[in-house]
Write a protein that holds these residues in place. Structure first.
Motif, PDB file in Angstrom:
ATOM      1  N   VAL A 184       0.842  -1.092  -0.080  1.00 57.45           N
ATOM      2  CA  VAL A 184       0.021   0.002  -0.202  1.00 57.45           C
ATOM      3  C   VAL A 184       0.944   1.212   0.099  1.00 57.45           C
ATOM      4  O   VAL A 184       2.033   1.166   0.520  1.00 57.45           O
ATOM      5  N   ASP A 185       0.323   2.187  -0.553  1.00 59.63           N
ATOM      6  CA  ASP A 185       1.056   3.593  -0.387  1.00 59.63           C
ATOM      7  C   ASP A 185       0.281   4.480   0.563  1.00 59.63           C
ATOM      8  O   ASP A 185      -0.756   4.521   0.687  1.00 59.63           O
ATOM      9  N   LEU A 186       1.246   5.558   0.964  1.00 57.52           N
ATOM     10  CA  LEU A 186       0.624   6.478   2.096  1.00 57.52           C
ATOM     11  C   LEU A 186       0.989   7.728   1.659  1.00 57.52           C
ATOM     12  O   LEU A 186       2.107   8.079   1.010  1.00 57.52           O
ATOM     13  N   TYR A 187       0.219   8.619   1.822  1.00 56.30           N
ATOM     14  CA  TYR A 187       0.375  10.045   1.102  1.00 56.30           C
ATOM     15  C   TYR A 187       0.571  10.874   2.218  1.00 56.30           C
ATOM     16  O   TYR A 187      -0.061  10.823   3.380  1.00 56.30           O
ATOM     17  N   ALA A 188       1.530  11.895   1.746  1.00 58.60           N
ATOM     18  CA  ALA A 188       1.544  13.224   2.809  1.00 58.60           C
ATOM     19  C   ALA A 188       1.248  14.336   2.012  1.00 58.60           C
ATOM     20  O   ALA A 188       1.697  14.539   0.884  1.00 58.60           O
ATOM     21  N   TYR A 189       0.254  15.203   2.470  1.00 55.58           N
ATOM     22  CA  TYR A 189      -0.172  16.248   1.806  1.00 55.58           C
ATOM     23  C   TYR A 189       0.453  17.440   2.402  1.00 55.58           C
ATOM     24  O   TYR A 189       0.646  17.542   3.664  1.00 55.58           O
ATOM     25  N   LYS A 190       0.527  18.616   1.527  1.00 61.17           N
ATOM     26  CA  LYS A 190       1.169  19.850   1.784  1.00 61.17           C
ATOM     27  C   LYS A 190       0.042  20.894   1.928  1.00 61.17           C
ATOM     28  O   LYS A 190      -0.567  20.954   0.678  1.00 61.17           O
ATOM     29  N   ILE A 191      -0.196  21.584   2.973  1.00 61.43           N
ATOM     30  CA  ILE A 191      -1.342  22.600   3.027  1.00 61.43           C
ATOM     31  C   ILE A 191      -0.686  23.850   3.465  1.00 61.43           C
ATOM     32  O   ILE A 191       0.104  24.115   4.439  1.00 61.43           O
ATOM     33  N   THR A 192      -0.739  24.809   2.546  1.00 62.03           N
ATOM     34  CA  THR A 192       0.088  26.254   2.701  1.00 62.03           C
ATOM     35  C   THR A 192      -0.717  27.229   3.144  1.00 62.03           C
ATOM     36  O   THR A 192      -2.260  26.824   2.996  1.00 62.03           O
ATOM     37  N   GLU A 193      -0.423  28.275   3.471  1.00 59.25           N
ATOM     38  CA  GLU A 193      -1.216  29.392   4.086  1.00 59.25           C
ATOM     39  C   GLU A 193      -2.297  29.926   3.162  1.00 59.25           C
ATOM     40  O   GLU A 193      -3.359  30.350   3.803  1.00 59.25           O
ATOM     41  N   ASP A 194      -1.930  29.927   2.038  1.00 59.02           N
ATOM     42  CA  ASP A 194      -2.829  30.541   0.991  1.00 59.02           C
ATOM     43  C   ASP A 194      -3.958  29.719   0.734  1.00 59.02           C
ATOM     44  O   ASP A 194      -5.138  30.005   0.181  1.00 59.02           O
ATOM     45  N   ALA A 195      -4.288  28.337   1.501  1.00 53.59           N
ATOM     46  CA  ALA A 195      -5.166  27.667   1.334  1.00 53.59           C
ATOM     47  C   ALA A 195      -6.343  28.078   1.976  1.00 53.59           C
ATOM     48  O   ALA A 195      -7.692  27.625   1.757  1.00 53.59           O
ATOM     49  N   PHE A 196      -6.086  28.642   2.845  1.00 56.70           N
ATOM     50  CA  PHE A 196      -7.162  29.104   4.130  1.00 56.70           C
ATOM     51  C   PHE A 196      -7.737  30.591   3.528  1.00 56.70           C
ATOM     52  O   PHE A 196      -6.808  31.714   3.729  1.00 56.70           O
ATOM     53  N   ASN A 197      -9.030  30.998   3.271  1.00 56.33           N
ATOM     54  CA  ASN A 197      -9.331  32.186   2.707  1.00 56.33           C
ATOM     55  C   ASN A 197     -10.702  32.485   3.554  1.00 56.33           C
ATOM     56  O   ASN A 197     -11.158  31.786   4.465  1.00 56.33           O
ATOM     57  N   ASP A 198     -11.262  33.671   3.147  1.00 55.34           N
ATOM     58  CA  ASP A 198     -12.426  34.182   3.709  1.00 55.34           C
ATOM     59  C   ASP A 198     -13.655  33.222   3.573  1.00 55.34           C
ATOM     60  O   ASP A 198     -14.345  32.832   4.471  1.00 55.34           O
ATOM     61  N   LYS A 199     -13.532  32.531   2.202  1.00 57.87           N
ATOM     62  CA  LYS A 199     -14.706  31.280   2.161  1.00 57.87           C
ATOM     63  C   LYS A 199     -14.472  30.384   2.891  1.00 57.87           C
ATOM     64  O   LYS A 199     -15.731  29.921   3.526  1.00 57.87           O
ATOM     65  N   ALA A 200     -13.449  29.817   3.192  1.00 59.09           N
ATOM     66  CA  ALA A 200     -13.194  28.747   3.951  1.00 59.09           C
ATOM     67  C   ALA A 200     -13.361  29.044   5.600  1.00 59.09           C
ATOM     68  O   ALA A 200     -14.027  27.974   6.205  1.00 59.09           O
ATOM     69  N   LEU A 201     -13.118  30.167   5.728  1.00 54.91           N
ATOM     70  CA  LEU A 201     -13.571  30.680   7.263  1.00 54.91           C
ATOM     71  C   LEU A 201     -15.021  30.700   7.415  1.00 54.91           C
ATOM     72  O   LEU A 201     -15.526  30.118   8.488  1.00 54.91           O
ATOM     73  N   LYS A 202     -15.754  31.121   6.453  1.00 53.10           N
ATOM     74  CA  LYS A 202     -17.243  31.027   6.602  1.00 53.10           C
ATOM     75  C   LYS A 202     -17.741  29.746   6.706  1.00 53.10           C
ATOM     76  O   LYS A 202     -18.689  29.549   7.453  1.00 53.10           O
ATOM     77  N   MET A 203     -17.095  28.956   5.993  1.00 55.77           N
ATOM     78  CA  MET A 203     -17.754  27.672   5.717  1.00 55.77           C
ATOM     79  C   MET A 203     -17.588  26.987   6.977  1.00 55.77           C
ATOM     80  O   MET A 203     -18.394  26.179   7.602  1.00 55.77           O
ATOM     81  N   MET A 204     -16.443  26.898   7.812  1.00 55.69           N
ATOM     82  CA  MET A 204     -15.864  26.518   8.922  1.00 55.69           C
ATOM     83  C   MET A 204     -17.172  26.904   9.942  1.00 55.69           C
ATOM     84  O   MET A 204     -17.685  26.074  10.748  1.00 55.69           O
ATOM     85  N   ASN A 205     -17.366  28.207  10.070  1.00 51.89           N
ATOM     86  CA  ASN A 205     -18.097  28.740  11.323  1.00 51.89           C
ATOM     87  C   ASN A 205     -19.497  28.143  10.800  1.00 51.89           C
ATOM     88  O   ASN A 205     -20.219  27.909  11.890  1.00 51.89           O
ATOM     89  N   LEU A 206     -20.101  28.357   9.702  1.00 49.85           N
ATOM     90  CA  LEU A 206     -21.396  27.674   9.426  1.00 49.85           C
ATOM     91  C   LEU A 206     -21.338  26.262   9.905  1.00 49.85           C
ATOM     92  O   LEU A 206     -22.586  25.888  10.522  1.00 49.85           O
ATOM     93  N   LEU A 207     -20.308  25.526   9.536  1.00 54.49           N
ATOM     94  CA  LEU A 207     -20.522  23.877   9.991  1.00 54.49           C
ATOM     95  C   LEU A 207     -20.585  23.918  11.518  1.00 54.49           C
ATOM     96  O   LEU A 207     -21.224  22.996  12.051  1.00 54.49           O
ATOM     97  N   LYS A 208     -19.865  24.751  12.194  1.00 54.17           N
ATOM     98  CA  LYS A 208     -19.817  24.608  13.476  1.00 54.17           C
ATOM     99  C   LYS A 208     -21.134  25.047  14.223  1.00 54.17           C
ATOM    100  O   LYS A 208     -21.591  24.410  15.000  1.00 54.17           O
ATOM    101  N   GLN A 209     -21.641  25.982  13.613  1.00 48.36           N
ATOM    102  CA  GLN A 209     -23.108  26.342  13.941  1.00 48.36           C
ATOM    103  C   GLN A 209     -24.190  25.112  13.869  1.00 48.36           C
ATOM    104  O   GLN A 209     -24.680  24.757  14.795  1.00 48.36           O
TER     105      GLN A 209
END
Length: 390
Positions: A184-209
């Motif tokens: 089997v193969d195992l993946y390592a993902y890189k997530i950079t700071e530009d991946a998080f934007n206002d849209k992602a923040l709004k989505m997270m807050n909506l999900l938390k609600q």
């Protein structure tokens, strides 16, 4: 240092390749086993030395709880009075009990670029495992998928992050030539700071609600009640990962051992717990990339200067590893995982983190792969676990 063996098995074995295989049984030999990679990789800018004291305890019966239920044998390869390779043969009895299997493992494999050396090491490991009655050899795994595992097969252009492996590219050829096949193969993902934007923040807050309306809350770990929190986390960890390939539940002692080490580097803002009416149903554990400090500690020795580097370097760490992120099966697809990721990025940016690695993710885990890709994570390293009938 390893399992007691008959006298005849303690004797070095010289193979047809002119390589002498020496079972490790003394403190001096164990130190040589631990130190060999430092010499092999001394000119590699991406090599991160393991802390000597941590490796010594890991491999010593009576120090690490693995040895209470399972066993292993370490081997050194010598040629012309010089160490040229190492390997461990591992019998993880808890793995075989839980998975109803008859597997053996190899781990801690390192070798010069020489097929004869690699062949001699694998022959020694196979023979030891055969004598234990196993039918399959799987690896590299040190000692299970709960610890470091996998051979790096893609992404050699940067150092590994905390508690991930690293090896030279020629290892692929050495292992392929021993008749081992991809499991089997195992993946390592890189997530950079530009991946998080206002849209992602709004989505997270909506999900938390929405989660809050259903009785689900997400909070940081309570470090003042660490022991009790760790036990609850262990229960969810063992339940949420039980269907993963090769998984073996951690004993209470094994989990406590790991938790004690993690506590030394943990930031409570990056250990999050999801609860439903007070019941723990999901966990997210991130750790600062301590390898950014360890890479500067020569030969993994804390003295005389390594400890100072370790104590003073933490403020300069600029990345995280998302090491554990999961939810009990019956509570998946509620958006908890997305909230975990969103919170990690939000808090990471607030603390000056530039990027994070999410690792590792099984190639066949479609839900988790989609979740990381949804937040613009990109596979940048791939690790492989091999197997062979013996």
């Amino acid at each position: 240092m390893t399992e007691a063996t008959p006298v005849q098995q303690r004797k070095p074995l010289t193979t047809a390749q002119g390589v002498t295989i020496q079972p490790v049984h003394t403190g001096k030999q164990l130190a040589q086993f631990i130190d060999f990679p430092h010499d092999l990789y001394k000119d590699d800018p991406y090599y991160v030395p393991e802390l000597h004291i941590a490796q010594r305890d890991l491999l010593t019966p009576g120090k690490h709880p693995f040895h209470k239920h399972s066993t292993l044998q370490l081997f050194l390869a010598w040629r012309d009075n010089k160490i040229v390779g190492r390997i461990a043969a591992i019998l993880n009895k808890n793995h075989n009990e839980f998975n109803k299997a008859n597997d053996g493992f190899f781990g801690f494999f390192d070798s010069i670029n020489d097929e004869g050396v690699a062949a001699s090491l694998f022959q020694a490991a196979e023979q030891w495992l055969k004598e234990k009655g196993t039918r399959t050899m799987i690896g590299p795994v040190n000692f299970s998928t709960n610890e470091t595992c996998g051979l790096l097969v893609d992404g050699f252009d940067s150092p590994p992050v905390a508690m991930m492996t690293y090896n030279k590219p020629y290892y692929l050829d050495l292992i392929d030539r021993q008749g081992l096949q991809k499991k089997v193969d195992l993946y390592a993902y890189k997530i950079t700071e530009d991946a998080f934007n206002d849209k992602a923040l709004k989505m997270m807050n909506l999900l938390k609600q929405r989660l809050s309306q259903r009785g689900v809350t997400i909070r940081n770990i309570n470090m003042k009640d660490f022991k009790a929190e760790a036990e609850r986390i262990r229960e969810v960890y063992n339940a949420a990962w039980d269907k993963n390939m090769g998984f073996v539940p951690m004993t209470r002692e094994e989990f406590d051992y790991t938790a004690k080490d993690l506590k030394l580097i943990a930031d409570p803002d990056f250990i999050q717990l999801a609860e439903l009416n007070g019941k723990l149903i999901g966990i997210s554990i991130c750790v600062p990339d301590i390898n950014q400090i360890l890479i500067k500690i020569k030969r993994g020795r804390l003295f005389p200067t390594g400890l100072i580097k370790l104590l003073t370097g933490r403020k300069k760490i600029n990345s995280l590893r998302v090491m554990v992120l999961g939810v009990l099966e019956e509570y998946r697809k509620m958006g908890i995982e997305a909230c975990f990721y969103g919170s990690i990025m939000e808090k990471g940016l607030a603390k000056g983190m530039k990027w994070a690695e999410a690792s590792w993710v099984l190639e066949g885990n479609e839900m988790m792969n989609r979740a990381v890709e949804h937040i613009n994570g990109k596979v940048y390293k791939t690790y492989r676990i091999y197997e062979k009938a013996i």
